[in-house]
Motif scaffolding. Structure first.
Motif, PDB file in Angstrom:
ATOM      1  N   ALA A 167       0.847  -1.200   0.000  1.00  0.00           N
ATOM      2  CA  ALA A 167       0.000   0.000   0.000  1.00  0.00           C
ATOM      3  C   ALA A 167       0.881   1.248   0.000  1.00  0.00           C
ATOM      4  O   ALA A 167       0.637   2.186  -0.768  1.00  0.00           O
ATOM      5  CB  ALA A 167      -0.917  -0.004   1.210  1.00  0.00           C
ATOM      6  N   ALA A 168       1.923   1.248   0.846  1.00  0.00           N
ATOM      7  CA  ALA A 168       2.810   2.413   0.933  1.00  0.00           C
ATOM      8  C   ALA A 168       3.501   2.662  -0.409  1.00  0.00           C
ATOM      9  O   ALA A 168       3.582   3.798  -0.864  1.00  0.00           O
ATOM     10  CB  ALA A 168       3.843   2.220   2.034  1.00  0.00           C
ATOM     11  N   ASP A 169       3.948   1.599  -1.057  1.00  0.00           N
ATOM     12  CA  ASP A 169       4.617   1.749  -2.347  1.00  0.00           C
ATOM     13  C   ASP A 169       3.689   2.342  -3.402  1.00  0.00           C
ATOM     14  O   ASP A 169       4.108   3.148  -4.222  1.00  0.00           O
ATOM     15  CB  ASP A 169       5.172   0.405  -2.836  1.00  0.00           C
ATOM     16  CG  ASP A 169       6.371  -0.049  -2.003  1.00  0.00           C
ATOM     17  OD1 ASP A 169       6.956   0.802  -1.311  1.00  0.00           O
ATOM     18  OD2 ASP A 169       6.701  -1.248  -2.035  1.00  0.00           O
ATOM     19  N   MET A 176       1.165   4.276  -2.736  1.00  0.00           N
ATOM     20  CA  MET A 176       0.819   5.646  -2.349  1.00  0.00           C
ATOM     21  C   MET A 176       1.860   6.669  -2.777  1.00  0.00           C
ATOM     22  O   MET A 176       1.535   7.820  -3.026  1.00  0.00           O
ATOM     23  CB  MET A 176       0.661   5.729  -0.821  1.00  0.00           C
ATOM     24  CG  MET A 176      -0.635   5.154  -0.318  1.00  0.00           C
ATOM     25  SD  MET A 176      -0.505   4.843   1.459  1.00  0.00           S
ATOM     26  CE  MET A 176      -0.267   6.498   2.086  1.00  0.00           C
ATOM     27  N   LYS A 177       3.130   6.216  -2.844  1.00  0.00           N
ATOM     28  CA  LYS A 177       4.225   7.150  -3.117  1.00  0.00           C
ATOM     29  C   LYS A 177       3.965   8.019  -4.343  1.00  0.00           C
ATOM     30  O   LYS A 177       4.287   9.183  -4.348  1.00  0.00           O
ATOM     31  CB  LYS A 177       5.538   6.373  -3.304  1.00  0.00           C
ATOM     32  CG  LYS A 177       6.259   6.115  -2.008  1.00  0.00           C
ATOM     33  CD  LYS A 177       7.656   5.613  -2.291  1.00  0.00           C
ATOM     34  CE  LYS A 177       7.816   4.197  -1.820  1.00  0.00           C
ATOM     35  NZ  LYS A 177       9.094   3.602  -2.224  1.00  0.00           N
ATOM     36  N   GLY A 178       3.381   7.414  -5.366  1.00  0.00           N
ATOM     37  CA  GLY A 178       3.179   8.169  -6.605  1.00  0.00           C
ATOM     38  C   GLY A 178       1.858   8.928  -6.655  1.00  0.00           C
ATOM     39  O   GLY A 178       1.533   9.529  -7.669  1.00  0.00           O
ATOM     40  N   MET A 179       1.088   8.888  -5.573  1.00  0.00           N
ATOM     41  CA  MET A 179      -0.249   9.495  -5.630  1.00  0.00           C
ATOM     42  C   MET A 179      -0.234  10.962  -5.209  1.00  0.00           C
ATOM     43  O   MET A 179       0.695  11.434  -4.580  1.00  0.00           O
ATOM     44  CB  MET A 179      -1.192   8.734  -4.695  1.00  0.00           C
ATOM     45  CG  MET A 179      -1.529   7.340  -5.172  1.00  0.00           C
ATOM     46  SD  MET A 179      -2.747   6.598  -4.070  1.00  0.00           S
ATOM     47  CE  MET A 179      -2.884   4.993  -4.825  1.00  0.00           C
ATOM     48  N   THR A 180      -1.327  11.648  -5.542  1.00  0.00           N
ATOM     49  CA  THR A 180      -1.487  13.028  -5.096  1.00  0.00           C
ATOM     50  C   THR A 180      -2.272  13.020  -3.787  1.00  0.00           C
ATOM     51  O   THR A 180      -2.873  12.002  -3.419  1.00  0.00           O
ATOM     52  CB  THR A 180      -2.273  13.865  -6.118  1.00  0.00           C
ATOM     53  OG1 THR A 180      -3.592  13.308  -6.202  1.00  0.00           O
ATOM     54  CG2 THR A 180      -1.624  13.836  -7.482  1.00  0.00           C
ATOM     55  N   VAL A 181      -2.295  14.171  -3.123  1.00  0.00           N
ATOM     56  CA  VAL A 181      -3.019  14.259  -1.852  1.00  0.00           C
ATOM     57  C   VAL A 181      -4.498  13.926  -2.035  1.00  0.00           C
ATOM     58  O   VAL A 181      -5.087  13.200  -1.231  1.00  0.00           O
ATOM     59  CB  VAL A 181      -2.823  15.662  -1.229  1.00  0.00           C
ATOM     60  CG1 VAL A 181      -3.741  15.865  -0.037  1.00  0.00           C
ATOM     61  CG2 VAL A 181      -1.382  15.846  -0.821  1.00  0.00           C
ATOM     62  N   ILE A 212      -5.003  10.258  -2.232  1.00  0.00           N
ATOM     63  CA  ILE A 212      -4.855   9.636  -0.910  1.00  0.00           C
ATOM     64  C   ILE A 212      -6.156   9.803  -0.125  1.00  0.00           C
ATOM     65  O   ILE A 212      -6.667   8.857   0.481  1.00  0.00           O
ATOM     66  CB  ILE A 212      -3.681  10.272  -0.127  1.00  0.00           C
ATOM     67  CG1 ILE A 212      -2.354  10.009  -0.827  1.00  0.00           C
ATOM     68  CG2 ILE A 212      -3.633   9.767   1.320  1.00  0.00           C
ATOM     69  CD1 ILE A 212      -1.846   8.593  -0.794  1.00  0.00           C
ATOM     70  N   ARG A 213      -6.707  11.014  -0.173  1.00  0.00           N
ATOM     71  CA  ARG A 213      -7.967  11.258   0.554  1.00  0.00           C
ATOM     72  C   ARG A 213      -9.052  10.319   0.045  1.00  0.00           C
ATOM     73  O   ARG A 213      -9.829   9.785   0.818  1.00  0.00           O
ATOM     74  CB  ARG A 213      -8.413  12.716   0.347  1.00  0.00           C
ATOM     75  CG  ARG A 213      -7.579  13.712   1.115  1.00  0.00           C
ATOM     76  CD  ARG A 213      -8.325  15.036   1.256  1.00  0.00           C
ATOM     77  NE  ARG A 213      -7.431  16.075   1.755  1.00  0.00           N
ATOM     78  CZ  ARG A 213      -7.042  17.120   1.037  1.00  0.00           C
ATOM     79  NH1 ARG A 213      -7.461  17.280  -0.206  1.00  0.00           N
ATOM     80  NH2 ARG A 213      -6.247  18.021   1.567  1.00  0.00           N
ATOM     81  N   PHE A 232      -8.532   6.571   1.209  1.00  0.00           N
ATOM     82  CA  PHE A 232      -8.738   6.371   2.652  1.00  0.00           C
ATOM     83  C   PHE A 232     -10.067   6.944   3.150  1.00  0.00           C
ATOM     84  O   PHE A 232     -10.343   6.932   4.351  1.00  0.00           O
ATOM     85  CB  PHE A 232      -7.590   7.001   3.451  1.00  0.00           C
ATOM     86  CG  PHE A 232      -6.297   6.236   3.356  1.00  0.00           C
ATOM     87  CD1 PHE A 232      -6.163   4.994   3.951  1.00  0.00           C
ATOM     88  CD2 PHE A 232      -5.218   6.759   2.667  1.00  0.00           C
ATOM     89  CE1 PHE A 232      -4.969   4.276   3.866  1.00  0.00           C
ATOM     90  CE2 PHE A 232      -4.016   6.047   2.578  1.00  0.00           C
ATOM     91  CZ  PHE A 232      -3.901   4.807   3.175  1.00  0.00           C
ATOM     92  N   CYS A 253       4.487  20.243   1.247  1.00  0.00           N
ATOM     93  CA  CYS A 253       3.147  19.638   1.237  1.00  0.00           C
ATOM     94  C   CYS A 253       2.207  20.385   0.303  1.00  0.00           C
ATOM     95  O   CYS A 253       2.397  21.554  -0.005  1.00  0.00           O
ATOM     96  CB  CYS A 253       2.580  19.542   2.639  1.00  0.00           C
ATOM     97  SG  CYS A 253       2.041  21.105   3.327  1.00  0.00           S
ATOM     98  N   SER A 254       1.211  19.687  -0.172  1.00  0.00           N
ATOM     99  CA  SER A 254       0.259  20.313  -1.084  1.00  0.00           C
ATOM    100  C   SER A 254      -1.146  19.948  -0.638  1.00  0.00           C
ATOM    101  O   SER A 254      -1.336  19.044   0.173  1.00  0.00           O
ATOM    102  CB  SER A 254       0.500  19.832  -2.507  1.00  0.00           C
ATOM    103  OG  SER A 254       0.188  18.462  -2.593  1.00  0.00           O
ATOM    104  N   PHE A 255      -2.137  20.682  -1.149  1.00  0.00           N
ATOM    105  CA  PHE A 255      -3.499  20.416  -0.715  1.00  0.00           C
ATOM    106  C   PHE A 255      -4.382  19.852  -1.816  1.00  0.00           C
ATOM    107  O   PHE A 255      -5.571  19.700  -1.670  1.00  0.00           O
ATOM    108  CB  PHE A 255      -4.114  21.680  -0.102  1.00  0.00           C
ATOM    109  CG  PHE A 255      -3.556  21.951   1.265  1.00  0.00           C
ATOM    110  CD1 PHE A 255      -4.170  21.417   2.392  1.00  0.00           C
ATOM    111  CD2 PHE A 255      -2.401  22.674   1.427  1.00  0.00           C
ATOM    112  CE1 PHE A 255      -3.635  21.624   3.651  1.00  0.00           C
ATOM    113  CE2 PHE A 255      -1.864  22.891   2.680  1.00  0.00           C
ATOM    114  CZ  PHE A 255      -2.486  22.360   3.804  1.00  0.00           C
TER     115      PHE A 255
END
Lengths: 162, 411
Positions: free
Chosen positions: A122-124, A126-131, A134-135, A138, A159-161
């Motif tokens: 899952a972490a691997d 996520m690395k390439g995803m945008t915020v 991710i929201r 999850f 960090c970005s929003f």
């Protein structure tokens, strides 16, 4: 425990029946307890239910069966390499659809190896995803006020929003 | 499917620090748990098990320009060191002396040769100053290790006993722990021969510190090379003889040491609690082949030859490259830089990945001074003109007195 028992039958949360071999069930403490209960109780007719849906349970059992020989006997290094490759193939799945279910199942069944593997996968991913991605995976909402966003941005320029 | 916070935290603790900072803005609960000291410790521990994901190459003697490279299998820029940070170091003429699990030990040379050492974490942008040791660094090698019992880093170096002069056989072991905030003597060791030298990487494994050492042997008119180990708990120093072939090539052939280079590294994946973990010695002979020996028994100086491989056998296309620097990273990957093409290569020693030799980058032409004389390279205790510094993106703390730093780069 009777040695004649080689596999037990369990029910998924959807009510489907699954067979799991005794050696594979040993990868999970709760499954192992369940197995002992089944073998020692006089009333063997009762089929235990595992609170994991059918689609996930298939995968969990597949993992258990594959890892059982090594976990029980301690096989050679070449097997370990082969198993690592198998794990990588096994983990090629959709995050939301099945990976999180496997993660929860591994947590619930106390399967350290599978839990580790699923978390890392899952972490691997996520690395390439945008915020915002991710929201989405999850199911979380941005609960920062605009002042808080500004403060966070000042503290962590990276960090970005969105 | 919604996951409980402890499971989300578990997943996040496997992300490189860089990604964690990026995702802090998802929501308050993520921002909160990622600020937690326990989470930081767990993340750093997970990254230690995974090994270093990238490396920095730094010109050592003249220009100190630094460039970051990712090891194969890591998506670019997700786990590396921020480029801005390296530019900042270059601008301030700060060099990286050692690294450990995301922390860098850095050195600033102020005017009038005032040297300042500090520890920093580029990912968390925190740093703390280290008391200046009373030694002749930059010639001293520091061992930068993680102490599992105190859950803090510690720095170690060996200083030729000042009370006995430069030709002394006695060395004092100096240790710095952030809690104590000063360098303390932690025993001394004797290398048994006069004019002994300690050089090369200092490697920590299983309570011992290992380092390459040598002394001038007048009867052989050659240097005698060996590895030494020093145990912190017992204060016992041990001379570990190299495998016979290493010694033979090392000093029996005329002028052999001009084309001969050995160094010591950790072997095997750290923290996996298998028996594969050990110390290895790598020799580069006549600039044509690497040989790797793994220490199997410390007391009897027993080694097992793991591999001897020429550049050709590795699949390297250029002929006879001169190697700038080499290092075994994560106990399984040999990183080296070719002088002729300036290419940076990684060779996968265990063959677990599909392609064994991979080019991970190329140094820029102006990055390293071109006046390097060929024969200089390979000289054992010569300055290595570039150095390879492993890096991993962690939330590792710089210690109790750490401060946040800001680096501004002119636009």
């Amino acid at each position: 425990m009777s040695s004649s028992v080689e596999a037990i039958t369990v029910l998924s949360s959807d009510g489907d029946e699954f067979k799991i071999t005794v050696s594979a069930a040993k990868l999970s403490k709760p499954l192992n307890w369940m197995l002992e209960d089944v073998c020692f109780s006089d009333d063997c007719d009762e089929v235990p239910t595992i609170e994991v849906n059918s689609k996930t349970l298939v995968k969990v059992i597949e993992y258990c069966e594959k890892h059982a020989p090594r976990a029980n006997s301690g096989a050679s290094d070449s097997d370990a390499e082969e198993l690592k490759k198998w794990d990588i193939e096994f983990m090629k799945m959709d995050v939301k659809d099945i990976l999180f279910h496997i993660l929860m199942a591994a947590n619930y069944l106390h399967m350290e190896g599978l839990y580790d593997l699923a978390c890392q996968t899952a972490a691997d991913l996520m690395k390439g995803m945008t915020v915002s991605q991710i929201r989405k995976i999850f199911h979380i909402k941005n609960d920062f006020s605009s002042e808080e966003q500004e403060q966070l941005r000042r503290q962590h320029p990276g960090c970005s929003f969105d | 499917m919604e996951l409980p916070e402890d499971v989300i935290s578990e997943i996040f603790s496997r992300l490189p620090a860089k990604s964690i900072f990026k995702f802090k803005s998802c929501c308050k609960s993520i921002s909160n748990f990622t600020n937690n000291a326990c989470f930081a410790l767990k993340q750093a521990q997970n990254m230690m098990l995974k090994g270093n994901s990238s490396l920095v190459i730094q010109g050592r003697t003249f220009l100190r320009r630094k460039t970051a490279y990712e090891l194969p299998g890591n998506e670019t820029s997700s786990s590396g060191i921020p480029t801005k940070f390296l530019q900042f170091l270059d601008k301030r003429k700060i060099s990286i002396v050692a690294s450990s699990n995301g922390l860098l030990l850095c050195l600033i040379t102020r005017p009038k040769l005032v040297l300042v050492l500090f520890i920093c974490n580029p990912a968390t942008q925190s740093c703390s100053t280290i008391a200046t040791p009373a030694c002749l660094f930059p010639t001293v090698e520091f061992a930068f290790v993680w102490n599992h019992s105190t859950e803090e880093f510690q720095l170690i170096y060996f200083d030729q006993n000042p009370r006995q002069g430069a030709s002394s056989r006695e060395f004092v072991c100096k240790v710095y722990m952030p809690k104590e905030g000063e360098w303390k003597e932690r025993g001394s060791l004797s290398l048994n021969e006069d004019r002994s030298k300690i050089y090369g990487s200092h490697v920590f494994y299983n309570g011992n510190i290992y380092f390459a050492s040598c002394f001038d042997n007048s009867s052989y008119t050659r240097r005698y090379h060996f590895m030494s180990s020093y145990n912190f708990e017992t204060g016992v120093t041990r001379r570990v003889h190299y495998p016979e072939q290493v010694v033979e090539i090392g000093y029996n052939r005329p002028n052999a040491d001009w084309h001969y280079w050995i160094d010591i590294f950790n072997w095997g994946k750290a923290g996996t609690s298998n028996d594969d973990e050990s110390i290895c010695v790598v020799s580069l002979v006549h600039l044509s082949a690497f040989t790797i020996w793994v220490l199997t028994d410390l007391e009897s100086s027993s080694w097992s030859k793991f591999l001897s491989i020429s550049f050709q056998e590795m699949g390297l296309e250029e002929d006879a490259p001169v190697v700038y620097d080499f290092k075994i990273m994560n106990g399984d990957s040999l990183v080296f830089i070719s002088w002729s093409t300036k290419n940076v290569y990684v060779y996968d020693l265990l063959g677990a990945k599909g392609k064994r030799l991979e080019k991970i980058g190329q140094l820029e032409a102006d990055q390293y001074v071109s006046i390097i004389r060929l024969e200089k390279i390979g000289q054992l205790e010569a300055d290595q003109y570039v150095s390879i510094i492993p890096y991993s993106s962690t939330l590792r703390s710089c210690g109790a007195g750490a401060k946040r730093f800001r680096y501004e780069i002119e636009k």
